[in-house]
Design an enzyme around this catalytic site. Sequence first.
Site, PDB file in Angstrom:
ATOM      1  CG  HIS A 174      44.067  38.963  47.597  1.00  0.00           C
ATOM      2  ND1 HIS A 174      43.942  37.869  48.413  1.00  0.00           N
ATOM      3  CD2 HIS A 174      44.414  38.484  46.379  1.00  0.00           C
ATOM      4  CE1 HIS A 174      44.203  36.768  47.728  1.00  0.00           C
ATOM      5  NE2 HIS A 174      44.499  37.126  46.489  1.00  0.00           N
ATOM      6  CB  CYS A 190      45.821  36.809  43.535  1.00  0.00           C
ATOM      7  SG  CYS A 190      44.767  37.547  42.273  1.00  0.00           S
TER       8      CYS A 190
END
Length: 214
Positions: A174, A190
């Site tokens: 992301h 992440c």
Amino acid sequence: MASDRHKPAEISRRLLVFGAPLFLAACQTDGTTPAPSLSMYGPVNGEPFAVEAVDTTEIDPQYLRQVVNYPGKYPPGTIVVDVEDKFLYFVLKDGKAVRYGVGVGKQGYSYRGWATIKRKEKWPTWTPTANMIRLQPQRYGPYASGLPGGEENPLGPRALYLYDGDRDTMFRLHGTIEPWSIGTQVSSGCIRLLNQDIIDLYERVPLGTRVYVM
């Protein structure tokens, strides 16, 4: 972390920083590889929310997007994330790859192994995990129902969701609201990219793309 001067309802960039727990390379360029063009990190037009230019002076140049030699064993179209060196490779043909700098999870928080991109979202909603809410209820509890996409959303303008079979691993590729964190080990798992880079990668990869996190 948000300072005391922030109101409870105010969404602070410091509150939502992945480096203050939200979750979530091998080849080098040779001497003939041109330096990356900084123009690719200008503001992005045509988006529903602002994507501001990146101040590249606060990022090590090696972490800027560039095509590099990559004589690896992975087929073209594969994404390879080197957590230790903080690079993400999108494998091309003829022994090349697009290399992006990334921010990765703190020790013990990163995903490892193979996964598949089974979901892609533009300006995704961010929802803290149940474990995050349990560990830090005051910080994350107010967002238990999700934070819509926007300039203050820590997932940035794009997210690619990693699945192990049909199971959502809860790990993502992301964007970020903290570009200076690229090249560091700061998140809760992440893999974050510069916003311009995740937009670029998003357009390159279809659903079903295989990802190997090493």
